[in-house]
Design an enzyme around this catalytic site. Structure first.
Site, PDB file in Angstrom:
ATOM      1  N   GLY A  78      25.150 -55.398 -32.367  1.00 50.84           N
ATOM      2  CA  GLY A  78      25.794 -56.003 -33.538  1.00 50.84           C
ATOM      3  C   GLY A  78      27.277 -56.230 -33.322  1.00 50.84           C
ATOM      4  NE  ARG A 142      20.747 -55.806 -33.265  1.00 49.43           N
ATOM      5  CZ  ARG A 142      21.676 -54.867 -33.411  1.00 49.43           C
ATOM      6  NH1 ARG A 142      21.799 -53.924 -32.509  1.00 49.43           N
ATOM      7  NH2 ARG A 142      22.478 -54.880 -34.466  1.00 49.43           N
ATOM      8  CG  ASP A 173      19.799 -48.089 -29.402  1.00 53.68           C
ATOM      9  OD1 ASP A 173      19.436 -46.922 -29.139  1.00 53.68           O
ATOM     10  OD2 ASP A 173      19.517 -48.665 -30.464  1.00 53.68           O
ATOM     11  CE  LYS A 199      28.419 -52.639 -30.823  1.00 53.86           C
ATOM     12  NZ  LYS A 199      27.167 -53.402 -30.929  1.00 53.86           N
ATOM     13  CB  THR A 200      28.550 -49.327 -33.557  1.00 53.94           C
ATOM     14  OG1 THR A 200      27.794 -49.542 -34.758  1.00 53.94           O
ATOM     15  CG2 THR A 200      28.817 -47.827 -33.411  1.00 53.94           C
ATOM     16  CG  ASP A 202      26.185 -48.818 -37.706  1.00 55.08           C
ATOM     17  OD1 ASP A 202      26.650 -49.782 -38.331  1.00 55.08           O
ATOM     18  OD2 ASP A 202      25.009 -48.775 -37.293  1.00 55.08           O
TER      19      ASP A 202
HETATM   20  P1  FBP Z   1      25.151 -51.888 -33.498  1.00 58.48           P
HETATM   21  O1  FBP Z   1      24.624 -50.483 -33.581  1.00 58.48           O
HETATM   22  O2  FBP Z   1      24.544 -52.672 -32.412  1.00 58.48           O
HETATM   23  O3  FBP Z   1      26.648 -51.908 -33.475  1.00 58.48           O
HETATM   24  O4  FBP Z   1      24.751 -52.658 -34.840  1.00 58.48           O
HETATM   25  C1  FBP Z   1      24.959 -52.070 -36.051  1.00 58.48           C
HETATM   26  C2  FBP Z   1      24.521 -52.916 -37.222  1.00 58.48           C
HETATM   27  O5  FBP Z   1      25.609 -53.655 -37.750  1.00 58.48           O
HETATM   28  C3  FBP Z   1      23.893 -52.006 -38.286  1.00 58.48           C
HETATM   29  O6  FBP Z   1      24.867 -51.520 -39.171  1.00 58.48           O
HETATM   30  C4  FBP Z   1      22.879 -52.906 -38.920  1.00 58.48           C
HETATM   31  O7  FBP Z   1      21.816 -52.170 -39.467  1.00 58.48           O
HETATM   32  C5  FBP Z   1      22.410 -53.746 -37.773  1.00 58.48           C
HETATM   33  O8  FBP Z   1      23.501 -53.832 -36.874  1.00 58.48           O
HETATM   34  C6  FBP Z   1      21.973 -55.120 -38.183  1.00 58.48           C
HETATM   35  O9  FBP Z   1      21.447 -55.770 -37.076  1.00 58.48           O
HETATM   36  P2  FBP Z   1      21.335 -57.339 -36.891  1.00 58.48           P
HETATM   37  O10 FBP Z   1      22.716 -57.844 -36.595  1.00 58.48           O
HETATM   38  O11 FBP Z   1      20.445 -57.490 -35.712  1.00 58.48           O
HETATM   39  O12 FBP Z   1      20.794 -57.894 -38.161  1.00 58.48           O
END
Ligand code: FBP
Length: 547
Positions: A78, A142, A173, A199-200, A202
């Site tokens: 993400g 992803r 991941d 990175k994230t 979250d």
């Molecule tokens: P990462 O762990 O890859 O940084 O992504 C986090 C996130 O933003 C989560 O908060 C959310 O649940 C998810 O990605 C959403 O995924 P997508 O962008 O595939 O809809």
């Protein structure tokens, strides 16, 4: 490309580097490390990269120069504000080491490596993206890198481009994948180093050496701005309860940080729900109680923050997901042949009676997400589950029952919001702009030091940038064994909200007052220019964690 006035002004911002990264440096090794758990199993799986020491860069006299080398970079998972600054820091770092060094970006995430889809990132291109949000310089994806043939395919292009090191910018991941790749390339003596960057938005990729993942600062400031705006609207009209779901797949860090910044009336923390073994009905009753209490004082309005991962923390649903995971892994081939319309009944037939009953009690949209729609890493896509709406409806039903019994005399009208994607590509705050640039520049120094299987670490970040400490930590240190798709796998352990940590304890001390009164704070939009107390504040979480 036409640019906004802010983009033009912001392009001129020169991110700050910690003192240790401004000149020549020396890599000082610390103690050897161990994985956070399951040491024996993790060591067996990473014989070449396990147990490496911490690294800390210290300034020395002289100049840093290397032989000409090429470096590759991947943005994975993400989006998070600041990814472009990691790339610009990396670019400036390798050019400083040798102006002939080249940076190649793999397009649309890890699949770019496997499919040999890449571009050279020249100064002209990198300059266009400095201090901007988004991952659009090369895109992200992803795709999970886990199979030997993917690693071998990747190595073909790395060799063809004479790439000495690959930097993977990703969450837990993606950095797990970086670690597996580093181990494999070292085991076969491929001559390619792999470095990770945390990175994230979250905020769940952190430990003593990685104080925060990048993007958390900016994203939570964006969400807090809009939550504050909603609070002001709420306090002006005094007629709605606003249910706001916030992104953050598992951990509730984003929700907790926004609560600390804005003082909502009710905030749910997934980790607490799990620790207290609460049911969905317990959560609904908790909200309804607070609504009813405010109503007795004429306040038929308020704001509720809900972490998107809440559903997975409810113990009964967690158990259901665990059984679903095992059942689907064991019957995948069979399940793939079942027609879409019959999939839910197939699942029901194969679950234990206890879990089938819970599965049946959920709205169809939720059960479909739990059983049928997963991301490539096997995660439930919680951002697609409308928990805020589900909770608002259930609270509404409970209050209607209480009304009949004479236990509730107020009004209950709701509005729902989900804040997630709008915060992931915002222009990085000063903190993220500096932090990301430092992480990228630091990654180039780890490459120059010949390291592989390390994550770029910049700490002491609650202090001014000059005092930040740069170095690296072995990724294996963050690993433990967890069940994925029915099998035990080595993965980076997610950092959840700690119920004995300062940010949560601060929140608990204040939440009763925030629920009873209207104590909203309106943080306003991120400021990039102006006094330090307005522009350069780190998150409340970081500040409280390092008090
Ligand atoms: P990462 O762990 O890859 O940084 O992504 C986090 C996130 O933003 C989560 O908060 C959310 O649940 C998810 O990605 C959403 O995924 P997508 O962008 O595939 O809809």
């Amino acid at each position: 490309m036409e640019k906004s006035a802010l983009q033009i002004a912001r392009a001129a911002y020169q991110p700050k580097l910690p003192l240790a990264l401004r000149g020549a440096l020396n890599a000082v090794e610390g103690e050897p490390t161990q994985s956070v758990a399951d040491q024996e199993e993790v060591e067996k799986l990473f014989p070449n990269t396990y147990g490496m020491p911490y690294l800390r860069f210290e300034p020395v006299d002289g100049e840093m120069k290397t032989q000409q080398m090429n470096v590759g970079v991947i943005l994975s998972g993400g989006q998070a504000p600041g990814g472009h600054n990691v790339i610009s820091g990396l670019f400036d770092g390798i050019k400083k080491l040798n102006p002939a060094n080249k940076l190649y970006g793999f397009i649309l995430g890890p699949s770019g490596l496997v499919e040999h889809n890449y571009m050279e990132l020249t100064a002209e291109i990198v300059d266009e993206y400095r201090n901007t949000g988004g991952f659009d310089i090369i895109g992200s994806g992803r795709t999970k890198l886990e199979k030997k043939d993917q690693f071998d395919k990747g190595l073909e292009i790395l060799k063809a481009l004479d790439i000495k090191a690959l930097v993977i910018i990703g969450g837990d991941d993606s950095n797990t994948n970086a670690c597996v790749l580093a181990e494999y390339y070292k085991a076969i003596d491929a001559g390619v180093q792999v470095i990770g960057c945390p990175k994230t938005i979250d905020g769940d990729l952190k430990n003593s050496e990685i104080e925060t993942s990048f993007g958390f600062d900016t994203a939570t400031k964006v969400y807090s701005e809009v939550i504050g705006n909603i609070m002001r609207d709420c306090n002006s009209a005094k007629k709605y309860w606003h249910f706001v779901k916030l992104m953050g797949r598992s951990a509730s860090h984003v929700t907790l940080e926004c609560a600390l910044q804005t003082h909502p009336n009710i905030t749910l923390i997934g980790e607490e729900v799990e620790a207290k073994n609460q049911t969905l009905d317990d959560v609904v009753t908790y909200i309804a109680d607070a609504v009813a209490d405010r109503a007795t004082r004429g306040m038929n309005y308020g704001v509720v923050l809900v972490p998107e991962g809440l559903i997975e923390f409810i113990p009964a649903i967690k158990k259901l997901i665990a059984e679903l995971n095992d059942m689907l892994a064991a019957n995948q081939a069979d399940f793939d042949l079942v027609a879409d319309d019959n999939k839910i009944s197939y699942v029901l037939k194969h679950l234990s009676d206890e879990n089938a009953a819970i599965f049946k009690s959920l709205p169809l949209s939720v059960s479909r997400q739990l059983a049928l729609e997963r991301d490539p890493h096997g995660n439930v896509q919680v951002s697609l589950i409308e928990t805020e709406q589900l909770l608002a409806e259930m609270v509404g039903k409970k209050l209607a029952e209480w009304k009949k019994e004479g236990l509730f005399n107020g009004k209950f009208s709701t509005q729902h919001h989900f804040f997630g994607y709008e915060g992931r590509c915002a222009a990085p705050s000063n903190f993220d702009a500096d932090y990301c640039y430092s992480l990228g520049f630091n990654a180039s120094m780890l490459i120059a030091a010949g390291k592989t299987g390390y994550m770029s670490s910049v700490k002491n970040t609650s202090k001014p940038v000059d005092e930040w400490i740069a170095g690296g930590i072995p990724i294996t240190m963050m690993m433990n064994m967890e069940k994925r798709n029915g099998e035990m796998k080595p993965v980076i352990r997610k950092a959840l909200v700690e119920l004995d940590g300062n940010p949560y304890k601060y929140f608990v001390c204040h939440r009763t007052k925030w629920a009873r009164e209207t104590d909203f704070i309106y943080p306003g939009p991120i400021q990039y220019f102006g006094p330090a107390e307005v522009c350069d504040q780190p998150t409340k979480t970081l500040t409280l964690e390092h008090e």
